[in-house]
Design a protein around this motif. Structure first.
Motif, PDB file in Angstrom:
ATOM      1  N   PHE A 491      25.650 -20.694  29.218  1.00 11.69           N
ATOM      2  CA  PHE A 491      25.815 -21.183  27.848  1.00 11.69           C
ATOM      3  C   PHE A 491      25.413 -20.088  26.864  1.00 11.69           C
ATOM      4  CE2 PHE A 491      24.840 -24.921  30.412  1.00 11.69           C
ATOM      5  CZ  PHE A 491      25.782 -25.851  29.996  1.00 11.69           C
ATOM      6  N   SER A 492      25.936 -20.197  25.648  1.00 10.06           N
ATOM      7  CA  SER A 492      25.459 -19.356  24.548  1.00 10.06           C
ATOM      8  C   SER A 492      25.501 -20.170  23.268  1.00 10.06           C
ATOM      9  CB  SER A 492      26.302 -18.083  24.392  1.00 10.06           C
ATOM     10  OG  SER A 492      27.550 -18.371  23.805  1.00 10.06           O
ATOM     11  N   CYS A 493      24.640 -19.808  22.328  1.00 13.25           N
ATOM     12  CA  CYS A 493      24.609 -20.492  21.042  1.00 13.25           C
ATOM     13  C   CYS A 493      24.463 -19.462  19.935  1.00 13.25           C
ATOM     14  CB  CYS A 493      23.469 -21.509  20.980  1.00 13.25           C
ATOM     15  SG  CYS A 493      21.821 -20.781  21.020  1.00 13.25           S
ATOM     16  N   PRO A 494      24.944 -19.764  18.739  1.00 14.12           N
ATOM     17  CA  PRO A 494      24.790 -18.842  17.612  1.00 14.12           C
ATOM     18  C   PRO A 494      23.367 -18.841  17.092  1.00 14.12           C
ATOM     19  CG  PRO A 494      25.871 -20.846  16.887  1.00 14.12           C
ATOM     20  CD  PRO A 494      25.727 -20.968  18.368  1.00 14.12           C
ATOM     21  N   ILE A 499      15.986 -18.069  14.489  1.00 10.29           N
ATOM     22  CA  ILE A 499      16.192 -18.023  15.940  1.00 10.29           C
ATOM     23  C   ILE A 499      17.453 -17.223  16.235  1.00 10.29           C
ATOM     24  CG2 ILE A 499      16.534 -19.377  18.028  1.00 10.29           C
ATOM     25  CD1 ILE A 499      15.147 -21.692  16.627  1.00 10.29           C
ATOM     26  N   PRO A 500      17.346 -16.103  16.956  1.00 10.70           N
ATOM     27  CA  PRO A 500      18.529 -15.290  17.252  1.00 10.70           C
ATOM     28  C   PRO A 500      19.492 -16.011  18.193  1.00 10.70           C
ATOM     29  CG  PRO A 500      16.478 -14.072  17.614  1.00 10.70           C
ATOM     30  CD  PRO A 500      16.113 -15.507  17.478  1.00 10.70           C
ATOM     31  N   ALA A 501      20.701 -15.457  18.320  1.00 11.03           N
ATOM     32  CA  ALA A 501      21.671 -15.971  19.278  1.00 11.03           C
ATOM     33  C   ALA A 501      21.067 -15.918  20.683  1.00 11.03           C
ATOM     34  CB  ALA A 501      22.954 -15.159  19.212  1.00 11.03           C
ATOM     35  N   THR A 502      21.359 -16.924  21.486  1.00  9.02           N
ATOM     36  CA  THR A 502      20.676 -17.093  22.760  1.00  9.02           C
ATOM     37  C   THR A 502      21.673 -17.292  23.895  1.00  9.02           C
ATOM     38  OG1 THR A 502      18.797 -18.113  21.627  1.00  9.02           O
ATOM     39  CG2 THR A 502      18.956 -18.479  24.000  1.00  9.02           C
ATOM     40  N   ILE A 503      21.349 -16.735  25.080  1.00  4.89           N
ATOM     41  CA  ILE A 503      22.107 -16.910  26.308  1.00  4.89           C
ATOM     42  C   ILE A 503      21.262 -17.757  27.257  1.00  4.89           C
ATOM     43  CG2 ILE A 503      23.315 -15.760  28.196  1.00  4.89           C
ATOM     44  CD1 ILE A 503      24.417 -15.115  25.453  1.00  4.89           C
ATOM     45  N   PHE A 504      21.878 -18.725  27.900  1.00  5.72           N
ATOM     46  CA  PHE A 504      21.165 -19.596  28.827  1.00  5.72           C
ATOM     47  C   PHE A 504      21.988 -19.760  30.096  1.00  5.72           C
ATOM     48  CE2 PHE A 504      20.505 -24.129  30.231  1.00  5.72           C
ATOM     49  CZ  PHE A 504      19.292 -23.907  30.870  1.00  5.72           C
ATOM     50  N   ARG A 518      16.669 -17.880  30.058  1.00  8.67           N
ATOM     51  CA  ARG A 518      17.187 -17.830  28.682  1.00  8.67           C
ATOM     52  C   ARG A 518      16.764 -16.505  28.071  1.00  8.67           C
ATOM     53  NH1 ARG A 518      15.501 -22.338  27.354  1.00  8.67           N
ATOM     54  NH2 ARG A 518      17.436 -23.555  27.278  1.00  8.67           N
ATOM     55  N   THR A 519      17.681 -15.857  27.349  1.00 10.52           N
ATOM     56  CA  THR A 519      17.353 -14.600  26.683  1.00 10.52           C
ATOM     57  C   THR A 519      17.991 -14.573  25.306  1.00 10.52           C
ATOM     58  OG1 THR A 519      17.347 -12.179  26.914  1.00 10.52           O
ATOM     59  CG2 THR A 519      19.344 -13.324  27.579  1.00 10.52           C
ATOM     60  N   GLY A 553      19.094 -12.930  35.253  1.00  8.58           N
ATOM     61  CA  GLY A 553      18.626 -12.541  33.933  1.00  8.58           C
ATOM     62  C   GLY A 553      18.137 -11.128  33.787  1.00  8.58           C
ATOM     63  N   ILE A 554      18.317 -10.277  34.792  1.00  6.45           N
ATOM     64  CA  ILE A 554      17.883  -8.889  34.663  1.00  6.45           C
ATOM     65  C   ILE A 554      18.931  -8.109  33.881  1.00  6.45           C
ATOM     66  CG2 ILE A 554      17.279  -6.783  35.910  1.00  6.45           C
ATOM     67  CD1 ILE A 554      16.480  -8.574  38.264  1.00  6.45           C
ATOM     68  N   PRO A 555      18.595  -7.503  32.751  1.00  7.22           N
ATOM     69  CA  PRO A 555      19.571  -6.676  32.021  1.00  7.22           C
ATOM     70  C   PRO A 555      20.049  -5.533  32.915  1.00  7.22           C
ATOM     71  CG  PRO A 555      17.633  -7.112  30.678  1.00  7.22           C
ATOM     72  CD  PRO A 555      17.284  -7.550  32.060  1.00  7.22           C
ATOM     73  N   TYR A 556      21.353  -5.468  33.143  1.00  5.52           N
ATOM     74  CA  TYR A 556      21.893  -4.505  34.091  1.00  5.52           C
ATOM     75  C   TYR A 556      22.560  -3.321  33.400  1.00  5.52           C
ATOM     76  CZ  TYR A 556      24.077  -2.938  38.463  1.00  5.52           C
ATOM     77  OH  TYR A 556      24.459  -2.203  39.559  1.00  5.52           O
ATOM     78  N   ARG A 557      23.265  -3.608  32.306  1.00  2.17           N
ATOM     79  CA  ARG A 557      23.936  -2.523  31.604  1.00  2.17           C
ATOM     80  C   ARG A 557      24.260  -2.979  30.185  1.00  2.17           C
ATOM     81  NH1 ARG A 557      27.819  -0.394  35.376  1.00  2.17           N
ATOM     82  NH2 ARG A 557      25.924   0.571  36.163  1.00  2.17           N
ATOM     83  N   VAL A 558      24.185  -2.055  29.242  1.00  3.88           N
ATOM     84  CA  VAL A 558      24.570  -2.304  27.855  1.00  3.88           C
ATOM     85  C   VAL A 558      25.381  -1.102  27.386  1.00  3.88           C
ATOM     86  CG1 VAL A 558      23.803  -2.714  25.488  1.00  3.88           C
ATOM     87  CG2 VAL A 558      22.476  -3.637  27.401  1.00  3.88           C
TER      88      VAL A 558
END
Length: 846
Positions: A491-494, A499-504, A518-519, A553-558
């Motif tokens: 899921f994602s929300c604006p 509260i910043p945009a969130t990924i769940f 959640r991040t 939830g581990i950041p892999y690449r940006v």
């Protein structure tokens, strides 16, 4: 004679003295569209015409019909309906009776003029509603579907629709677009049942923007309903303590006035549905806003008329001066971004609106639609010397709508064309419709959400409940995007305030106590699209970043995407496909660019290549097939797949199916569109949409599937038996040709898979079987050609040269087919091909 006003203790309590207009009994009124005159009718045989701004006596038209039950007016004339069954037309120029428009056998209950002034609708105690042409009373339309008499009538602002409030508690909506009226909706549960002579109102009041209407309910609330999907929208609640007797929108739609049996007139603000003023007046039967002034007039059952100057209190008077306002939708379709729409970039500015942000309600429809649509003159430019300053303006010297976006830039003259870009979208989702939307639709299941004002409720349902259990939860984050696969739900929300945009991410199964995570994104960054594979979570953002996370939830690449603004993304196993806007083409639209890369191996398969789209068309959805091949579905109704996509600079978009050429549409009697869901088992899975719908809705839609069919020729229309016999062999050959091209395409994809991965024995066996199927299809085509005659021999021989088998078995079979049909010369040529091929194989071995 002048009438004094008495100001009460509170600012909203201004007491007017009524003007005695008619004898005691029901009294009705109507303003002319230009606002210069107010017409009132009542129980006596006199009609009164008041001049706006003149405080003297009105003009009387005597010797009219008595017991008038309705009135409506244009700038030139007005019509009235009386209990004796007559509908009369009066001239405002001569202030005299002109003619009877219609006669009914039972009392008239309501009359309404179409906004274009061409038709008059009449409701009576008869079951049939009649709509008579003003200029030709012999031309009458009949509305016959209702089972009880109709009490109220209401045309929409475009004159294309009319709503009937029936005494059985149903609202009937007819389309008047064609010569024969068509009932398009029967609405139950909106209004209450009532009798034709009740003083309670059930009248439908169309909002000035024409997209919705309001009606009093049995619970004394006022419910707004959308015309596009017939869903309940916002409601004006907790206002009246008695039944509603009248309601009317302000001309700009910013306010709503209502009167009730509780002896109150309430003034509501449309945007917030709150009462901003309350006035004490009893027995009010009809309300009418002045078209331009802060002025409302009303009548009561005592035969009195009230002309209320400065009806809107001073602290809210600015609402009168606003431009056209939108109807109070729960989620306004005009403020939602379509999944495939192209948006213009005003003056080349790339600070485009983001889909991830839930926008606030605009101040005016002009902000939503563009000022040109609403008639604003700010963008008027005169090209008086022919020098081309007004390039792109229409014949009226105004810029066509859609060339510029709303906001301050739309108030400045803009010369020349404006480039248009693809808005971002989430594949498999739908816009808000009423208070609910689908966040995700695929072959695993679907995710949908319901707006409960203070929170949402999210439901996740699976097609296979033996493998996964359905679940739902209260959503305080207001998730607006979702992805679903066998592993979990993303899921994602604006962003919202601080509260910043969130990924769940929530996995379906876990062997630890808690595995969901959640991040949050950096502040100011919104999510444009998300995708979920068996290996990674992919997020594209308004900062043009592509953010890759592992499933835990581990950041892999940006990395920053080269093409911008971003459009969407899709993923399969270790592969991620991203879409973005590229350079502007000759048609003024940006070219869509795609990139495919293997995240785990850090390899780019295709870099910023162009998505093959016809001019002006858009992508509806993008996804990977169950075999891992990228697919798109575009606005032409065509499904395409990407061939040779693992080899850099070799990828080609190939059509798999053109839904406009489906045999089910060949007769031309069926009109439908398709919502793409997935490509699996070499079939296109979709949802069939009928009635002009663009997106599926509730209850849960059924999935349909179509076999691939390469668009080589149009599907022949049904014909007679003789014609079918004549076309039989030709149709057979066309089908075989389509099979040959399709099988060749699928074989090429399988070949790419084997060459680029560590293939399994099953995959290699499948490839060999597919190549045999291609040769079998060619042999079937050869047989058809041989039946056609010797003159088709060269075409038949060409088919033989396309055979893939190198063992000679297929060539031997081809020779037997030629021999069976007596094609001696062709048989000799086939043997020569076999000898040349055998010789070539020997040379290859040497």
């Amino acid at each position: 004679m002048p009438f004094n006003t008495i100001k009460m203790a509170t600012t909203t309590q201004i007491r007017l003295r009524g003007r005695p207009a008619h004898t005691q009994g029901p009294t009705y009124l109507s303003y002319t569209p230009d606002g210069t005159k107010l017409v009132t009718v009542g129980s006596n045989n006199t009609t009164r015409v008041y001049k706006t701004g003149f405080d003297g006596e009105p003009t009387n038209i005597d010797d009219c019909q008595e017991q008038n039950m309705g009135v409506d007016s244009t700038d030139e004339f007005f019509v009235t309906g009386a209990e004796d069954g007559t509908v009369s037309k009066y001239s405002l120029e001569t202030m005299s009776f002109e003619k009877f428009l219609l006669r009914c056998s039972l009392p008239i209950r309501d009359v309404a003029l179409s906004p274009d002034g061409k038709w008059c609708a009449v409701a009576s105690d008869e079951l049939v509603v009649k709509i008579v042409r003003i200029s030709d009373t012999s031309s009458v339309m009949y509305l016959r579907e209702q089972l009880k008499p109709v009490k109220h009538l209401s045309f929409d602002p475009s004159s294309k629709y009319i709503a009937l409030s029936c005494t059985d508690g149903l609202v009937y909506v007819y389309s008047l677009v064609n010569d024969e009226p068509e009932l398009i909706r029967k609405i139950d549960g909106l209004i209450r049942t009532l009798e034709t002579d009740d003083e309670v109102s059930a009248k439908v009041a169309w909002h000035p923007d024409g997209r919705a209407f309001a009606a009093p309910t049995a619970t004394r609330d006022i419910q707004v309903m959308s015309r596009s999907d017939w869903e309940n929208q916002r409601a004006f609640t907790n206002g009246h303590m008695g039944d509603v007797t009248a309601l009317a929108w302000s001309p700009n739609g910013a306010m709503l006035a209502s009167a009730g049996k509780d002896r109150k007139i309430l003034l509501w603000e449309t945007k917030t549905q709150t009462v901003i003023a309350t006035y004490d007046y009893a027995n009010v039967m009809d309300l009418a806003w002045h078209p331009t002034k802060n002025l409302l007039s009303f009548t009561n059952s005592d035969g009195e008329v009230y002309i209320f100057n400065d009806f809107v209190p001073a602290e809210h008077a600015h609402l009168v001066k606003l431009g056209p306002q939108p109807a109070p939708f729960i989620h306004d379709p005009l403020s939602e971004v379509s999944a495939n729409i192209r948006r213009p970039i005003a003056n080349g500015n790339k600070d485009v609106p983001h889909r991830g942000v839930r926008r606030g309600t605009p101040d005016s429809l002009g902000d939503i639609l563009g000022s040109d649509i609403m008639g604003e003159e700010d963008d008027f430019v005169v090209d008086d010397d022919g020098a081309g300053y007004a390039l792109g303006l229409n014949d009226n010297g105004k810029r066509p709508s859609g060339l510029i976006d709303g906001g301050p830039a739309s108030k400045r003259p803009t010369y020349g064309w404006q480039p248009q870009y693809h808005e971002s979208f989430q594949p498999g989702s739908t816009p808000w419709r009423g208070n609910r939307k689908y966040l995700c639709l695929n072959l695993i299941g679907f995710v949908w959400t319901v707006d409960q004002d203070t929170h949402n409720t999210v439901t996740v349902e699976f097609y296979d409940n033996e493998f996964h259990r359905d679940f739902h939860f209260t959503d305080t984050f207001m998730y607006d995007k979702a992805c679903l696969n066998d592993s979990g739900t993303l899921f994602s929300c604006p962003s919202d305030k601080d509260i910043p945009a969130t990924i769940f991410y929530r996995p379906h199964e876990t062997w630890t106590a808690r595995a969901d995570w959640r991040t949050q994104l950096p502040k100011g960054e919104e999510v444009t699209a998300i995708s979920l594979s068996d290996s990674f979570v992919t997020v594209t953002t308004t900062a043009n970043y592509v953010r890759i996370y592992t499933l835990f939830g581990i950041p892999y690449r940006v990395y920053r995407q080269k093409s911008s603004p971003t459009v969407t993304c899709a993923s399969w196993r270790d592969y991620v496909l991203t879409l973005g806007n590229g350079p502007v083409g000759a048609d003024g639209n940006t070219k869509l660019l795609y990139t495919i890369q293997n995240i785990k191996r850090d390899e780019v398969c295709q870099s910023e290549d162009i998505v093959a789209l016809p001019d002006g068309e858009t992508v509806k959805s993008v996804f990977f097939s169950d075999n891992g091949d990228p697919c798109i579905y575009d606005s032409t109704g065509t499904l395409l797949t990407l061939l040779h996509w693992r080899t850099p600079s070799q990828a080609t978009w190939v059509p798999l199916l053109d839904t406009k050429l489906l045999s089910r549409l060949a007769s031309g009697r069926k009109t439908e569109t398709y919502f793409p869901v997935a490509v699996a088992d070499n079939k296109f899975h979709c949802i069939i949409l009928k009635g002009g719908d663009q997106y599926p809705y509730f209850p849960r839609p059924l999935l349909s599937e179509f076999e691939f069919q390469i668009p080589l020729t149009s599907t022949p229309k049904p014909s007679s038996d003789d014609e079918d016999a004549a076309l039989g062999e030709g149709d057979e050959l066309k089908k075989l040709e389509g099979d040959y091209v399709l099988k060749s395409l699928l074989t090429a994809q399988q070949q790419d898979l084997i060459e680029s991965t560590k293939s399994t024995h099953a995959q290699r066996t499948a490839l060999a079987r597919m190549e045999i199927d291609i040769d079998k299809t060619l042999l079937q085509m050869l047989a058809v050609e041989c039946r056609e005659g010797e003159e088709r021999g060269m075409r038949a021989l060409e088919m033989v040269t396309l055979l893939r088998d190198r063992s000679g078995k297929m060539l031997e079979a081809a020779g037997k087919i030629a021999e069976r049909y007596g094609r001696t010369v062709l048989g000799e040529k086939i043997r020569e091909v076999g000898e040349v091929r055998l010789l070539g194989d020997d040379m290859d071995e040497d």
